[in-house]
Design an enzyme around this catalytic site. Structure first.
Site, PDB file in Angstrom:
ATOM      1  N   ASP A 152       0.975 -53.846  -9.223  1.00  0.00           N
ATOM      2  CA  ASP A 152       2.003 -54.732  -7.632  1.00  0.00           C
ATOM      3  C   ASP A 152       0.474 -54.837  -7.276  1.00  0.00           C
ATOM      4  OD1 ASP A 152       3.646 -55.193  -5.949  1.00  0.00           O
ATOM      5  OD2 ASP A 152       2.407 -54.407  -4.220  1.00  0.00           O
ATOM      6  N   ARG A 194      -6.669 -59.013 -11.108  1.00  0.00           N
ATOM      7  CA  ARG A 194      -5.823 -58.145 -12.379  1.00  0.00           C
ATOM      8  C   ARG A 194      -6.987 -57.889 -13.336  1.00  0.00           C
ATOM      9  NH1 ARG A 194      -2.088 -61.653 -12.530  1.00  0.00           N
ATOM     10  NH2 ARG A 194      -1.086 -60.027 -10.813  1.00  0.00           N
ATOM     11  N   GLY A 226       2.915 -68.297  -9.475  1.00  0.00           N
ATOM     12  CA  GLY A 226       2.525 -68.077  -8.261  1.00  0.00           C
ATOM     13  C   GLY A 226       1.457 -68.269  -6.566  1.00  0.00           C
TER      14      GLY A 226
HETATM   15  P1  ITT Z   1       6.605 -58.316 -11.500  1.00  0.00           P
HETATM   16  O1  ITT Z   1       8.186 -58.013 -12.356  1.00  0.00           O
HETATM   17  O2  ITT Z   1       5.080 -57.006 -11.765  1.00  0.00           O
HETATM   18  O3  ITT Z   1       6.535 -57.134  -9.378  1.00  0.00           O
HETATM   19  P2  ITT Z   1       5.594 -60.383  -9.630  1.00  0.00           P
HETATM   20  O4  ITT Z   1       6.007 -61.674  -9.561  1.00  0.00           O
HETATM   21  O5  ITT Z   1       6.957 -59.720  -8.312  1.00  0.00           O
HETATM   22  O6  ITT Z   1       5.932 -59.239 -10.722  1.00  0.00           O
HETATM   23  P3  ITT Z   1       4.096 -58.827  -7.362  1.00  0.00           P
HETATM   24  O7  ITT Z   1       4.862 -58.193  -6.751  1.00  0.00           O
HETATM   25  O8  ITT Z   1       2.935 -58.279  -7.706  1.00  0.00           O
HETATM   26  O9  ITT Z   1       4.228 -59.476  -8.894  1.00  0.00           O
HETATM   27  O10 ITT Z   1       3.291 -60.120  -6.829  1.00  0.00           O
HETATM   28  C1  ITT Z   1       3.405 -60.561  -5.645  1.00  0.00           C
HETATM   29  C2  ITT Z   1       3.693 -61.851  -5.381  1.00  0.00           C
HETATM   30  O11 ITT Z   1       2.033 -62.815  -5.969  1.00  0.00           O
HETATM   31  C3  ITT Z   1       4.603 -63.080  -6.759  1.00  0.00           C
HETATM   32  O12 ITT Z   1       4.726 -64.234  -5.696  1.00  0.00           O
HETATM   33  C4  ITT Z   1       3.214 -63.594  -7.519  1.00  0.00           C
HETATM   34  O13 ITT Z   1       3.559 -64.659  -7.791  1.00  0.00           O
HETATM   35  C5  ITT Z   1       1.556 -63.298  -6.625  1.00  0.00           C
HETATM   36  N1  ITT Z   1       0.934 -63.472  -7.422  1.00  0.00           N
HETATM   37  C6  ITT Z   1      -0.024 -61.661  -7.627  1.00  0.00           C
HETATM   38  N2  ITT Z   1      -0.643 -61.948  -8.894  1.00  0.00           N
HETATM   39  C7  ITT Z   1      -1.233 -62.956  -8.909  1.00  0.00           C
HETATM   40  C8  ITT Z   1      -2.014 -64.266  -9.121  1.00  0.00           C
HETATM   41  O14 ITT Z   1      -3.242 -63.859 -10.672  1.00  0.00           O
HETATM   42  N3  ITT Z   1      -1.559 -65.067  -8.814  1.00  0.00           N
HETATM   43  C9  ITT Z   1      -1.429 -66.078  -7.845  1.00  0.00           C
HETATM   44  N4  ITT Z   1       0.148 -65.515  -8.016  1.00  0.00           N
HETATM   45  C10 ITT Z   1       0.115 -63.968  -7.637  1.00  0.00           C
END
Ligand code: ITT
Length: 177
Positions: free
Chosen positions: A60, A163, A137
């Site tokens: 997460d 990460r 993201g």
């Molecule tokens: P999961 O299925 O693994 O949960 P997710 O995309 O929903 O995938 P998270 O809840 O961990 O993952 O991510 C929260 C938000 O933060 C999500 O909108 C991601 O795109 C963003 N995010 C996470 N890691 C990022 C990164 O390395 N760079 C840019 N945005 C990131």
């Protein structure tokens, strides 16, 4: 072989570059409403571990913006889906203090084992515009100096990212057993 439960291909690619052998499982799990990424990951792991009989990890992550008191933080996925990067840039209009960080919490468990968790952070700034097409993201609005994460290729991002840090810590722990 480790199963990485995630719906996010970008995350999977970054993790695979660190672990080598890794299998993506997009089986979903409930992301509870909680104050910390650790609680979300621990709760997700309970659900996933009960369903899978293999070594499994999930992660997460969230973006924490200093001037917004840590928002979007644990709500990062919802905020990305709703107001998106343009919305964050709008919220930051007129604000000079641009410091922000990403945090990653990775949880890992094997059948019959108490889950372990590792964290990683990368500190930088929210830019004044979105730049770059790589990554995913919030990458286009998160800068290290003059370069956004979306302008870096995967190898470069993995040298500094939240990460990469959490996953390297997990890998080190696995290798040392
Ligand atoms: P999961 O299925 O693994 O949960 P997710 O995309 O929903 O995938 P998270 O809840 O961990 O993952 O991510 C929260 C938000 O933060 C999500 O909108 C991601 O795109 C963003 N995010 C996470 N890691 C990022 C990164 O390395 N760079 C840019 N945005 C990131």
């Amino acid at each position: 072989m480790i199963y990485f439960v995630t719906s996010n291909k970008g995350k999977y690619a970054e993790a695979q570059a660190i672990f080598g052998d890794l299998i993506q499982r997009d089986i979903g799990y409930a992301e509870i409403q909680a104050d910390t990424l650790e609680e979300v990951a621990a709760c997700g792991m309970k659900e996933v571990a009960a369903r899978l009989q293999e070594p499994v990890m999930l992660e997460d992550a969230g973006l924490f913006v200093e001037a917004l008191q840590g928002f979007p933080g644990v709500y990062s996925a919802y905020v990305q889906k709703t107001i998106g990067n343009a919305g964050i840039l709008r919220l930051m209009q007129g604000i000079e203090r641009r410091n922000a960080f990403f945090k990653s919490v990775v949880a890992y468990a094997e059948p019959g084992m108490q889950p372990v968790m590792f964290t990683g952070e990368v500190h930088g700034q929210i830019g004044f515009e979105a730049r770059g097409k790589k990554g995913f993201g919030y990458d286009p609005i998160f800068y290290r100096g003059n370069v956004s994460l979306a302008e870096m290729d995967l190898v470069e991002k993995n040298k500094i990212s939240h990460r990469a840090a959490s996953m390297r810590a997990l890998k080190k722990w696995l290798d040392s057993r």
